[in-house]
Design a protein around this motif. Structure first.
Motif, short mmCIF file in Angstrom:
data_model
loop_
_atom_site.label_atom_id
_atom_site.label_comp_id
_atom_site.label_asym_id
_atom_site.label_seq_id
_atom_site.Cartn_x
_atom_site.Cartn_y
_atom_site.Cartn_z
N SER A 261 2.13 2.96 4.90
CA SER A 261 2.27 2.52 6.29
C SER A 261 1.19 1.54 6.71
N LYS A 262 0.16 1.38 5.91
CA LYS A 262 -0.89 0.40 6.22
C LYS A 262 -0.51 -0.99 5.69
N GLY A 263 0.14 -1.01 4.52
CA GLY A 263 0.51 -2.28 3.91
C GLY A 263 -0.50 -2.79 2.92
N LEU A 264 -1.61 -2.08 2.73
CA LEU A 264 -2.68 -2.55 1.84
C LEU A 264 -2.29 -2.46 0.37
N GLY A 265 -1.31 -1.63 0.05
CA GLY A 265 -0.88 -1.49 -1.34
C GLY A 265 0.24 -2.43 -1.73
N THR A 266 0.49 -3.45 -0.92
CA THR A 266 1.56 -4.39 -1.25
C THR A 266 1.33 -5.02 -2.63
N HIS A 267 2.41 -5.22 -3.38
CA HIS A 267 2.29 -5.72 -4.75
C HIS A 267 3.56 -6.47 -5.13
N ALA A 268 3.50 -7.22 -6.21
CA ALA A 268 4.65 -8.02 -6.64
C ALA A 268 4.60 -8.18 -8.15
N ASP A 269 5.77 -8.47 -8.73
CA ASP A 269 5.92 -8.60 -10.18
C ASP A 269 6.57 -9.95 -10.52
N TYR A 270 6.15 -10.50 -11.66
CA TYR A 270 6.70 -11.78 -12.13
C TYR A 270 6.99 -11.69 -13.61
N LEU A 271 8.19 -12.13 -14.00
CA LEU A 271 8.59 -12.17 -15.40
C LEU A 271 9.18 -13.55 -15.67
#
Length: 328
Positions: A261-271
Protein backbone atom coordinates in the motif's frame (compact mmCIF):
# COMPACT_ATOMS: atom_id res chain seq x y z
CA UNK A 1 -7.36 7.58 -32.66
CA UNK A 2 -4.87 7.21 -35.49
CA UNK A 3 -1.44 5.71 -34.82
CA UNK A 4 1.19 8.44 -34.77
CA UNK A 5 4.46 7.73 -36.60
CA UNK A 6 7.66 7.93 -34.62
CA UNK A 7 8.58 11.22 -36.29
CA UNK A 8 5.56 12.81 -34.62
CA UNK A 9 6.69 11.53 -31.25
CA UNK A 10 10.36 12.37 -31.41
CA UNK A 11 10.54 15.94 -32.75
CA UNK A 12 12.53 17.95 -31.80
CA UNK A 13 14.41 15.39 -29.69
CA UNK A 14 15.46 12.33 -31.64
CA UNK A 15 17.95 10.33 -29.63
CA UNK A 16 15.61 7.75 -28.20
CA UNK A 17 12.95 5.17 -29.01
CA UNK A 18 9.55 5.81 -27.50
CA UNK A 19 6.67 3.51 -28.36
CA UNK A 20 3.54 1.87 -27.02
CA UNK A 21 2.81 -1.78 -26.29
CA UNK A 22 -0.74 -3.01 -25.75
CA UNK A 23 -1.63 -5.52 -23.06
CA UNK A 24 -0.61 -9.07 -23.98
CA UNK A 25 -1.97 -10.78 -20.86
CA UNK A 26 -2.88 -10.19 -17.22
CA UNK A 27 -2.21 -13.27 -15.09
CA UNK A 28 0.02 -14.84 -12.45
CA UNK A 29 3.12 -15.76 -14.44
CA UNK A 30 6.73 -14.67 -13.92
CA UNK A 31 9.30 -16.58 -16.03
CA UNK A 32 12.24 -14.59 -14.61
CA UNK A 33 11.72 -14.58 -10.84
CA UNK A 34 9.51 -17.68 -10.58
CA UNK A 35 10.25 -19.73 -13.71
CA UNK A 36 7.94 -22.71 -14.18
CA UNK A 37 5.78 -21.87 -11.19
CA UNK A 38 2.07 -22.15 -11.99
CA UNK A 39 0.82 -19.79 -10.77
CA UNK A 40 3.36 -17.18 -9.65
CA UNK A 41 2.83 -15.40 -6.34
CA UNK A 42 1.05 -12.29 -7.65
CA UNK A 43 -0.66 -10.89 -10.74
CA UNK A 44 1.33 -9.20 -13.50
CA UNK A 45 0.41 -7.13 -16.54
CA UNK A 46 2.52 -8.23 -19.50
CA UNK A 47 3.18 -6.66 -22.89
CA UNK A 48 5.24 -7.65 -25.94
CA UNK A 49 5.72 -10.87 -27.89
CA UNK A 50 3.42 -13.89 -27.73
CA UNK A 51 6.23 -16.34 -26.86
CA UNK A 52 5.59 -15.37 -23.23
CA UNK A 53 4.96 -18.35 -20.93
CA UNK A 54 5.80 -19.66 -17.46
CA UNK A 55 9.18 -21.10 -18.49
CA UNK A 56 11.26 -19.14 -21.00
CA UNK A 57 14.55 -20.91 -21.69
CA UNK A 58 17.36 -18.31 -22.04
CA UNK A 59 18.92 -20.53 -24.72
CA UNK A 60 15.92 -19.94 -26.98
CA UNK A 61 15.76 -16.69 -28.94
CA UNK A 62 12.18 -15.55 -28.32
CA UNK A 63 12.34 -13.30 -31.38
CA UNK A 64 12.48 -16.50 -33.45
CA UNK A 65 9.70 -18.20 -31.47
CA UNK A 66 7.12 -15.40 -31.23
CA UNK A 67 4.66 -14.83 -34.08
CA UNK A 68 3.24 -11.45 -33.04
CA UNK A 69 3.86 -8.57 -30.65
CA UNK A 70 1.69 -5.97 -28.94
CA UNK A 71 4.38 -3.31 -29.47
CA UNK A 72 4.35 -0.67 -32.18
CA UNK A 73 7.70 -1.88 -33.52
CA UNK A 74 6.92 -5.18 -35.22
CA UNK A 75 10.53 -6.38 -34.78
CA UNK A 76 10.31 -6.12 -30.98
CA UNK A 77 9.19 -9.44 -29.47
CA UNK A 78 10.62 -8.58 -26.03
CA UNK A 79 8.47 -8.97 -22.94
CA UNK A 80 7.95 -6.23 -20.38
CA UNK A 81 5.89 -6.60 -17.21
CA UNK A 82 5.01 -5.09 -13.85
CA UNK A 83 2.71 -5.91 -10.97
CA UNK A 84 -0.98 -4.95 -11.26
CA UNK A 85 -2.62 -2.13 -9.30
CA UNK A 86 -5.75 -2.81 -7.21
CA UNK A 87 -8.12 -0.54 -5.33
CA UNK A 88 -8.82 -1.61 -1.75
CA UNK A 89 -12.21 -0.36 -0.63
CA UNK A 90 -13.19 0.63 2.89
CA UNK A 91 -14.99 -2.70 3.30
CA UNK A 92 -11.77 -4.61 2.54
CA UNK A 93 -12.67 -5.79 -0.97
CA UNK A 94 -10.40 -5.30 -3.99
CA UNK A 95 -10.92 -4.33 -7.62
CA UNK A 96 -8.32 -4.22 -10.39
CA UNK A 97 -7.53 -0.70 -11.65
CA UNK A 98 -7.83 -0.42 -15.44
CA UNK A 99 -4.97 0.84 -17.59
CA UNK A 100 -5.10 3.30 -20.43
CA UNK A 101 -2.54 4.23 -23.11
CA UNK A 102 -0.41 7.33 -23.20
CA UNK A 103 -2.25 10.11 -25.04
CA UNK A 104 0.41 10.22 -27.77
CA UNK A 105 0.35 6.53 -28.61
CA UNK A 106 -3.04 5.87 -30.17
CA UNK A 107 -5.89 3.61 -29.09
CA UNK A 108 -3.87 0.78 -27.63
CA UNK A 109 -5.54 -1.64 -25.23
CA UNK A 110 -3.98 -0.79 -21.86
CA UNK A 111 -0.32 -1.68 -21.85
CA UNK A 112 2.54 0.75 -21.31
CA UNK A 113 4.94 3.19 -22.93
CA UNK A 114 8.48 1.86 -23.42
CA UNK A 115 11.65 3.93 -23.84
CA UNK A 116 15.14 3.03 -25.03
CA UNK A 117 17.54 5.95 -24.55
CA UNK A 118 21.03 6.17 -25.96
CA UNK A 119 22.03 9.00 -23.63
CA UNK A 120 19.13 11.41 -23.13
CA UNK A 121 16.28 12.85 -25.18
CA UNK A 122 18.43 15.08 -27.37
CA UNK A 123 21.70 13.24 -28.00
CA UNK A 124 23.12 9.74 -28.29
CA UNK A 125 26.26 10.92 -26.51
CA UNK A 126 29.77 9.76 -27.35
CA UNK A 127 29.63 6.27 -25.86
CA UNK A 128 29.00 3.12 -27.87
CA UNK A 129 25.56 1.77 -26.91
CA UNK A 130 25.58 -2.03 -27.00
CA UNK A 131 22.21 -3.68 -27.60
CA UNK A 132 21.06 -6.53 -25.38
CA UNK A 133 21.63 -10.08 -26.61
CA UNK A 134 19.21 -13.03 -26.99
CA UNK A 135 18.61 -14.58 -23.59
CA UNK A 136 19.24 -11.31 -21.71
CA UNK A 137 16.91 -10.51 -18.82
CA UNK A 138 16.85 -8.19 -15.82
CA UNK A 139 14.63 -6.79 -13.10
CA UNK A 140 14.51 -3.49 -11.25
CA UNK A 141 13.08 -2.89 -7.79
CA UNK A 142 11.88 -5.49 -5.29
CA UNK A 143 8.50 -6.26 -3.71
CA UNK A 144 10.24 -6.49 -0.32
CA UNK A 145 11.66 -2.95 -0.51
CA UNK A 146 10.24 -0.71 2.23
CA UNK A 147 12.73 2.16 1.89
CA UNK A 148 12.08 3.49 -1.63
CA UNK A 149 15.78 4.19 -2.25
CA UNK A 150 15.75 3.82 -6.06
CA UNK A 151 15.36 7.23 -7.79
CA UNK A 152 14.26 5.51 -11.00
CA UNK A 153 11.07 4.08 -9.46
CA UNK A 154 8.44 6.77 -9.08
CA UNK A 155 4.79 7.83 -9.38
CA UNK A 156 3.11 10.87 -10.90
CA UNK A 157 -0.33 12.06 -9.83
CA UNK A 158 -1.82 12.99 -13.19
CA UNK A 159 -3.66 16.30 -13.34
CA UNK A 160 -4.28 15.51 -17.01
CA UNK A 161 -2.93 12.89 -19.42
CA UNK A 162 0.13 15.01 -20.21
CA UNK A 163 1.28 15.60 -16.60
CA UNK A 164 4.88 14.50 -15.99
CA UNK A 165 5.74 16.12 -12.64
CA UNK A 166 6.19 16.08 -9.73
CA UNK A 167 7.25 12.51 -8.99
CA UNK A 168 6.95 10.72 -5.65
CA UNK A 169 8.51 7.54 -4.26
CA UNK A 170 5.18 6.46 -2.73
CA UNK A 171 1.67 6.23 -4.12
CA UNK A 172 0.04 9.70 -4.37
CA UNK A 173 -1.73 10.52 -1.11
CA UNK A 174 -4.75 12.24 -2.67
CA UNK A 175 -7.22 11.46 -5.49
CA UNK A 176 -5.61 12.16 -8.89
CA UNK A 177 -7.83 13.87 -11.51
CA UNK A 178 -6.48 11.81 -14.46
CA UNK A 179 -5.05 8.72 -12.75
CA UNK A 180 -1.64 7.58 -11.58
CA UNK A 181 1.43 6.97 -13.74
CA UNK A 182 3.95 4.39 -12.50
CA UNK A 183 7.52 4.85 -13.77
CA UNK A 184 10.29 2.22 -13.91
CA UNK A 185 13.85 3.06 -15.04
CA UNK A 186 16.25 0.12 -15.47
CA UNK A 187 20.05 0.20 -15.02
CA UNK A 188 22.13 0.59 -18.18
CA UNK A 189 25.63 -0.68 -17.26
CA UNK A 190 26.38 -4.35 -18.02
CA UNK A 191 29.23 -6.54 -16.75
CA UNK A 192 29.82 -7.65 -20.35
CA UNK A 193 29.62 -11.35 -19.48
CA UNK A 194 26.37 -12.53 -17.94
CA UNK A 195 22.93 -12.45 -19.56
CA UNK A 196 21.38 -12.91 -16.11
CA UNK A 197 22.39 -13.30 -12.45
CA UNK A 198 20.88 -15.14 -9.49
CA UNK A 199 18.94 -12.08 -8.30
CA UNK A 200 18.45 -10.84 -11.91
CA UNK A 201 20.15 -7.55 -11.04
CA UNK A 202 23.83 -8.05 -10.20
CA UNK A 203 24.91 -8.37 -13.85
CA UNK A 204 23.75 -4.76 -14.23
CA UNK A 205 24.78 -1.58 -12.42
CA UNK A 206 22.64 1.51 -11.99
CA UNK A 207 24.24 4.90 -12.51
CA UNK A 208 20.90 6.55 -13.23
CA UNK A 209 19.93 9.68 -11.35
CA UNK A 210 16.18 9.35 -11.76
CA UNK A 211 14.08 10.76 -14.57
CA UNK A 212 15.17 10.96 -18.19
CA UNK A 213 18.57 12.52 -17.61
CA UNK A 214 22.04 11.40 -18.59
CA UNK A 215 23.23 8.55 -16.37
CA UNK A 216 26.65 8.57 -14.76
CA UNK A 217 29.66 6.78 -16.21
CA UNK A 218 29.72 3.00 -15.98
CA UNK A 219 32.14 1.52 -13.40
CA UNK A 220 34.97 -0.85 -14.33
CA UNK A 221 32.99 -3.79 -12.90
CA UNK A 222 30.16 -3.10 -15.38
CA UNK A 223 31.87 -1.24 -18.23
CA UNK A 224 29.45 -1.85 -21.10
CA UNK A 225 26.89 0.89 -21.73
CA UNK A 226 23.53 -0.50 -22.83
CA UNK A 227 20.27 1.25 -23.68
CA UNK A 228 18.49 2.93 -20.78
CA UNK A 229 15.13 1.11 -20.68
CA UNK A 230 12.13 2.70 -18.98
CA UNK A 231 8.41 1.95 -18.66
CA UNK A 232 5.51 4.31 -18.05
CA UNK A 233 2.18 2.69 -17.10
CA UNK A 234 -0.99 4.77 -16.88
CA UNK A 235 -3.46 3.53 -14.26
CA UNK A 236 -6.98 4.94 -14.53
CA UNK A 237 -7.78 5.46 -10.87
CA UNK A 238 -10.49 8.06 -11.61
CA UNK A 239 -13.32 5.58 -11.06
CA UNK A 240 -12.18 5.26 -7.44
CA UNK A 241 -11.88 8.94 -6.51
CA UNK A 242 -15.00 8.88 -4.30
CA UNK A 243 -13.41 9.34 -0.88
CA UNK A 244 -16.39 7.69 0.81
CA UNK A 245 -14.89 4.42 -0.49
CA UNK A 246 -11.41 5.21 0.83
CA UNK A 247 -10.18 4.02 4.24
CA UNK A 248 -11.85 5.82 7.14
CA UNK A 249 -8.51 7.30 8.23
CA UNK A 250 -8.12 9.00 4.82
CA UNK A 251 -5.07 6.99 3.78
CA UNK A 252 -4.65 6.25 0.08
CA UNK A 253 -6.42 3.04 -1.03
CA UNK A 254 -4.30 1.65 -3.87
CA UNK A 255 -2.12 -1.44 -3.56
CA UNK A 256 0.07 -3.47 -5.85
CA UNK A 257 -1.01 -7.07 -6.44
CA UNK A 258 1.40 -8.26 -3.73
CA UNK A 259 -0.48 -6.01 -1.21
CA UNK A 260 1.97 -3.11 -1.03
CA UNK A 261 0.00 0.00 0.00
CA UNK A 262 3.01 2.31 0.19
CA UNK A 263 4.25 1.62 -3.34
CA UNK A 264 7.91 1.42 -2.30
CA UNK A 265 8.20 -2.20 -3.48
CA UNK A 266 7.30 -1.38 -7.08
CA UNK A 267 9.32 -3.48 -9.54
CA UNK A 268 9.48 -4.44 -13.20
CA UNK A 269 10.89 -7.18 -15.43
CA UNK A 270 12.52 -7.10 -18.87
CA UNK A 271 13.26 -9.99 -21.23
CA UNK A 272 15.02 -9.08 -24.49
CA UNK A 273 13.52 -10.24 -27.77
CA UNK A 274 14.30 -7.84 -30.64
CA UNK A 275 14.63 -9.45 -34.06
CA UNK A 276 18.17 -9.78 -35.42
CA UNK A 277 20.20 -6.58 -35.18
CA UNK A 278 17.21 -4.20 -35.19
CA UNK A 279 17.91 -2.71 -31.75
CA UNK A 280 21.65 -2.39 -32.41
CA UNK A 281 20.92 -0.55 -35.66
CA UNK A 282 18.69 1.80 -33.71
CA UNK A 283 21.33 2.48 -31.07
CA UNK A 284 23.96 3.11 -33.77
CA UNK A 285 21.70 5.54 -35.61
CA UNK A 286 21.96 9.32 -35.37
CA UNK A 287 19.20 10.34 -35.28
CA UNK A 288 17.08 7.33 -34.36
CA UNK A 289 14.53 8.32 -36.99
CA UNK A 290 16.80 6.82 -39.63
CA UNK A 291 16.95 3.41 -38.01
CA UNK A 292 14.51 1.79 -40.44
CA UNK A 293 12.80 -0.34 -37.79
CA UNK A 294 9.52 -1.76 -39.03
CA UNK A 295 6.28 -0.63 -37.40
CA UNK A 296 2.74 -1.98 -37.26
CA UNK A 297 -0.71 -0.49 -36.74
CA UNK A 298 -2.58 -0.18 -33.46
CA UNK A 299 -5.08 -2.76 -34.69
CA UNK A 300 -2.31 -5.28 -35.33
CA UNK A 301 -0.77 -4.63 -31.92
CA UNK A 302 -4.12 -4.98 -30.15
CA UNK A 303 -4.83 -8.35 -31.81
CA UNK A 304 -1.77 -10.07 -30.35
CA UNK A 305 -2.38 -11.96 -27.10
CA UNK A 306 -1.70 -15.17 -25.20
CA UNK A 307 -4.22 -17.37 -23.44
CA UNK A 308 -4.26 -17.32 -19.66
CA UNK A 309 -2.52 -20.34 -18.20
CA UNK A 310 -3.99 -19.55 -14.80
CA UNK A 311 -7.79 -19.57 -14.58
CA UNK A 312 -8.88 -17.54 -11.58
CA UNK A 313 -10.85 -14.37 -10.88
CA UNK A 314 -8.70 -11.27 -11.13
CA UNK A 315 -11.41 -8.74 -12.05
CA UNK A 316 -14.61 -7.57 -10.42
CA UNK A 317 -14.85 -7.12 -6.67
CA UNK A 318 -12.68 -9.68 -4.86
CA UNK A 319 -12.63 -10.63 -1.19
CA UNK A 320 -8.85 -11.00 -1.34
CA UNK A 321 -5.98 -10.49 -3.75
CA UNK A 322 -5.16 -13.46 -6.00
CA UNK A 323 -2.19 -15.50 -4.89
CA UNK A 324 0.01 -15.06 -1.85
CA UNK A 325 0.56 -11.35 -1.31
CA UNK A 326 3.59 -10.38 0.71
CA UNK A 327 2.96 -8.60 4.04
CA UNK A 328 4.38 -5.12 3.88
Amino acid sequence: MKWLPLVALAVPSQAYLRFGCATLSVQRLDPIVEPGRLPSSHVHQIVGGNAFNATMDPKIDIAEKATCTTCSFSEDFSNYWTAVMYFKARNGSYKRVPQYPNALLGSLTGGMTVYYLQNDFSTNGKAKITAFKPGFRMTVGSPTNTKGNNPGLRYTCLQDVMTRAPETAEFPAKPCPAGVMAIHHFPACWDGKNLDSPNHQDHMYNTGKGGFVTAGACPSSHPVRMPQVAFETMWNTTGFNDKSLWPADGSQPFVWSYDDSKGLGTHADYLFGWKGDALQRAMDSTPLLSNGIKTQSVDQANKCSVKSTIVEPIDGWLDKLPGNPMPM
